[in-house]
Design a protein around this motif. Structure first.
Motif, PDB file in Angstrom:
ATOM      1  N   VAL A  29       0.831  -1.207   0.000  1.00  0.00           N
ATOM      2  CA  VAL A  29       0.000   0.000   0.000  1.00  0.00           C
ATOM      3  C   VAL A  29       0.866   1.258   0.000  1.00  0.00           C
ATOM      4  O   VAL A  29       0.608   2.203  -0.750  1.00  0.00           O
ATOM      5  N   LYS A  30       1.907   1.278   0.824  1.00  0.00           N
ATOM      6  CA  LYS A  30       2.772   2.466   0.893  1.00  0.00           C
ATOM      7  C   LYS A  30       3.475   2.726  -0.436  1.00  0.00           C
ATOM      8  O   LYS A  30       3.577   3.856  -0.884  1.00  0.00           O
ATOM      9  N   GLY A  31       3.964   1.666  -1.055  1.00  0.00           N
ATOM     10  CA  GLY A  31       4.616   1.811  -2.349  1.00  0.00           C
ATOM     11  C   GLY A  31       3.653   2.285  -3.420  1.00  0.00           C
ATOM     12  O   GLY A  31       3.991   3.128  -4.262  1.00  0.00           O
ATOM     13  N   ALA A  32       2.425   1.763  -3.394  1.00  0.00           N
ATOM     14  CA  ALA A  32       1.404   2.185  -4.359  1.00  0.00           C
ATOM     15  C   ALA A  32       1.056   3.652  -4.152  1.00  0.00           C
ATOM     16  O   ALA A  32       0.877   4.407  -5.119  1.00  0.00           O
ATOM     17  N   SER A  33       0.995   4.082  -2.905  1.00  0.00           N
ATOM     18  CA  SER A  33       0.708   5.493  -2.612  1.00  0.00           C
ATOM     19  C   SER A  33       1.841   6.392  -3.085  1.00  0.00           C
ATOM     20  O   SER A  33       1.605   7.478  -3.626  1.00  0.00           O
ATOM     21  N   SER A  34       3.078   5.956  -2.894  1.00  0.00           N
ATOM     22  CA  SER A  34       4.235   6.720  -3.394  1.00  0.00           C
ATOM     23  C   SER A  34       4.203   6.813  -4.915  1.00  0.00           C
ATOM     24  O   SER A  34       4.448   7.879  -5.492  1.00  0.00           O
ATOM     25  N   LEU A  35       3.890   5.705  -5.549  1.00  0.00           N
ATOM     26  CA  LEU A  35       3.789   5.690  -7.004  1.00  0.00           C
ATOM     27  C   LEU A  35       2.665   6.609  -7.479  1.00  0.00           C
ATOM     28  O   LEU A  35       2.839   7.381  -8.431  1.00  0.00           O
ATOM     29  N   ALA A  36       1.544   6.551  -6.801  1.00  0.00           N
ATOM     30  CA  ALA A  36       0.399   7.387  -7.176  1.00  0.00           C
ATOM     31  C   ALA A  36       0.736   8.872  -7.112  1.00  0.00           C
ATOM     32  O   ALA A  36       0.287   9.654  -7.946  1.00  0.00           O
ATOM     33  N   ALA A  37       1.552   9.247  -6.148  1.00  0.00           N
ATOM     34  CA  ALA A  37       1.914  10.667  -5.997  1.00  0.00           C
ATOM     35  C   ALA A  37       2.731  11.180  -7.179  1.00  0.00           C
ATOM     36  O   ALA A  37       2.676  12.368  -7.510  1.00  0.00           O
ATOM     37  N   CYS A  38       3.479  10.305  -7.837  1.00  0.00           N
ATOM     38  CA  CYS A  38       4.325  10.771  -8.941  1.00  0.00           C
ATOM     39  C   CYS A  38       3.766  10.467 -10.319  1.00  0.00           C
ATOM     40  O   CYS A  38       4.220  11.038 -11.311  1.00  0.00           O
ATOM     41  N   LEU A  39       2.778   9.593 -10.431  1.00  0.00           N
ATOM     42  CA  LEU A  39       2.244   9.247 -11.743  1.00  0.00           C
ATOM     43  C   LEU A  39       1.719  10.444 -12.543  1.00  0.00           C
ATOM     44  O   LEU A  39       1.862  10.457 -13.760  1.00  0.00           O
ATOM     45  N   SER A  57      -6.714  -3.117  -1.698  1.00  0.00           N
ATOM     46  CA  SER A  57      -7.754  -2.154  -2.074  1.00  0.00           C
ATOM     47  C   SER A  57      -7.319  -0.715  -1.805  1.00  0.00           C
ATOM     48  O   SER A  57      -7.605   0.185  -2.599  1.00  0.00           O
ATOM     49  N   GLN A  58      -6.586  -0.488  -0.715  1.00  0.00           N
ATOM     50  CA  GLN A  58      -6.164   0.884  -0.389  1.00  0.00           C
ATOM     51  C   GLN A  58      -5.141   1.405  -1.397  1.00  0.00           C
ATOM     52  O   GLN A  58      -5.203   2.556  -1.828  1.00  0.00           O
ATOM     53  N   GLY A  59      -4.199   0.567  -1.783  1.00  0.00           N
ATOM     54  CA  GLY A  59      -3.230   0.969  -2.793  1.00  0.00           C
ATOM     55  C   GLY A  59      -3.888   1.212  -4.141  1.00  0.00           C
ATOM     56  O   GLY A  59      -3.524   2.133  -4.878  1.00  0.00           O
ATOM     57  N   THR A  60      -4.882   0.380  -4.456  1.00  0.00           N
ATOM     58  CA  THR A  60      -5.620   0.549  -5.720  1.00  0.00           C
ATOM     59  C   THR A  60      -6.386   1.858  -5.715  1.00  0.00           C
ATOM     60  O   THR A  60      -6.443   2.565  -6.730  1.00  0.00           O
ATOM     61  N   LYS A  61      -6.972   2.199  -4.583  1.00  0.00           N
ATOM     62  CA  LYS A  61      -7.691   3.482  -4.491  1.00  0.00           C
ATOM     63  C   LYS A  61      -6.738   4.653  -4.718  1.00  0.00           C
ATOM     64  O   LYS A  61      -7.081   5.611  -5.421  1.00  0.00           O
ATOM     65  N   ALA A  62      -5.547   4.578  -4.162  1.00  0.00           N
ATOM     66  CA  ALA A  62      -4.562   5.645  -4.361  1.00  0.00           C
ATOM     67  C   ALA A  62      -4.159   5.732  -5.832  1.00  0.00           C
ATOM     68  O   ALA A  62      -4.106   6.830  -6.409  1.00  0.00           O
ATOM     69  N   LEU A  63      -3.904   4.597  -6.452  1.00  0.00           N
ATOM     70  CA  LEU A  63      -3.524   4.583  -7.863  1.00  0.00           C
ATOM     71  C   LEU A  63      -4.664   5.069  -8.751  1.00  0.00           C
ATOM     72  O   LEU A  63      -4.443   5.838  -9.695  1.00  0.00           O
ATOM     73  N   ALA A  64      -5.876   4.646  -8.447  1.00  0.00           N
ATOM     74  CA  ALA A  64      -7.039   5.033  -9.259  1.00  0.00           C
ATOM     75  C   ALA A  64      -7.211   6.546  -9.292  1.00  0.00           C
ATOM     76  O   ALA A  64      -7.544   7.117 -10.335  1.00  0.00           O
ATOM     77  N   SER A  65      -6.944   7.198  -8.176  1.00  0.00           N
ATOM     78  CA  SER A  65      -7.159   8.649  -8.110  1.00  0.00           C
ATOM     79  C   SER A  65      -6.239   9.429  -9.041  1.00  0.00           C
ATOM     80  O   SER A  65      -6.558  10.539  -9.452  1.00  0.00           O
ATOM     81  N   CYS A  66      -5.108   8.868  -9.406  1.00  0.00           N
ATOM     82  CA  CYS A  66      -4.165   9.591 -10.254  1.00  0.00           C
ATOM     83  C   CYS A  66      -4.192   9.138 -11.709  1.00  0.00           C
ATOM     84  O   CYS A  66      -3.607   9.792 -12.580  1.00  0.00           O
ATOM     85  N   ALA A  88     -11.969  -2.341  -6.682  1.00  0.00           N
ATOM     86  CA  ALA A  88     -12.567  -2.411  -8.017  1.00  0.00           C
ATOM     87  C   ALA A  88     -13.532  -1.250  -8.247  1.00  0.00           C
ATOM     88  O   ALA A  88     -13.520  -0.636  -9.317  1.00  0.00           O
ATOM     89  N   VAL A  89     -14.346  -0.942  -7.264  1.00  0.00           N
ATOM     90  CA  VAL A  89     -15.302   0.163  -7.400  1.00  0.00           C
ATOM     91  C   VAL A  89     -14.561   1.494  -7.534  1.00  0.00           C
ATOM     92  O   VAL A  89     -14.917   2.336  -8.367  1.00  0.00           O
ATOM     93  N   ALA A  90     -13.517   1.684  -6.757  1.00  0.00           N
ATOM     94  CA  ALA A  90     -12.722   2.921  -6.862  1.00  0.00           C
ATOM     95  C   ALA A  90     -12.088   3.046  -8.246  1.00  0.00           C
ATOM     96  O   ALA A  90     -12.086   4.123  -8.852  1.00  0.00           O
TER      97      ALA A  90
END
Length: 190
Positions: A29-39, A57-66, A88-90
């Motif tokens: 999740v932390k890595g996905a959030s870091s990735l999401a911040a730079c995408l 699911s939490q990492g996916t939500k972070a990625l989905a937002s970006c 999936a819904v996010a």
């Protein structure tokens, strides 16, 4: 996660990056959030593969937002990340904003009927999506029925693997009925 922060820090310095494959690395999740911040800085990114990285699911939500900021992204693989219905819904909510996305791989993610309904609500607005792989999840008959109802409005979708999803004859019949009734497309794997 610290390794992913370093990779994420370098990504904005690589504006010409078109393909990024982080598959089978435990970014969590932390890595996905870091990735999401730079995408959002990766405007030329066309392919993103984050298969089997334990983003949940939490990492996916972070990625989905970006993802909508990745205007060139045409291929996304988030398979084997246990994103479940919540993730999936996010992700589904962001799909209509991902105008270049043509291929979405979500195999082996514990996505159930709620996730399928999330996709069904938005697939009609995903004009370029041609391939949605939801195989090896837990959609069941309710998920299959939800997807069947939306298929006639998905003009670009030509391939939707649904194998290994606990779909019985009831769900398969609903899908078959819509495909036959509207003389729909190419490949459906159940």
């Amino acid at each position: 996660a610290s390794g992913m922060r370093k990779v994420s820090g370098a990504l904005p310095l690589s504006p010409s990056l078109t393909d990024l494959d982080l598959s089978t690395n435990y970014i969590g999740v932390k890595g996905a959030s870091s990735l999401a911040a730079c995408l959002p800085h990766c405007r030329n990114l066309k392919q993103l593969q984050i298969r089997s990285c334990n983003v949940g699911s939490q990492g996916t939500k972070a990625l989905a937002s970006c993802l909508p900021f990745c205007s060139q992204l045409s291929f996304l693989n988030l398979s084997a990340n246990t994103i479940n219905d919540e993730g999936a819904v996010a992700l589904a909510r962001m799909l209509p904003e991902c105008q270049a996305l043509t291929h979405l791989e979500l195999t082996s993610n514990s996505i159930g009927p709620t996730g399928a309904r999330g996709f069904a609500q938005v697939l009609g607005g995903c004009g370029r999506l041609v391939h949605l792989d939801l195989s090896n999840n837990v959609l069941g008959d309710d998920g299959a029925k939800a997807l069947a109802q939306i298929l006639p409005t998905c003009k670009s979708l030509t391939s939707i693997p649904l194998s290994s999803n606990d779909i019985t004859a009831e769900g398969a019949n609903a899908l078959n009925h819509m495909l036959a009734r509207y003389h729909l497309w190419g490949h459906l794997w159940i």
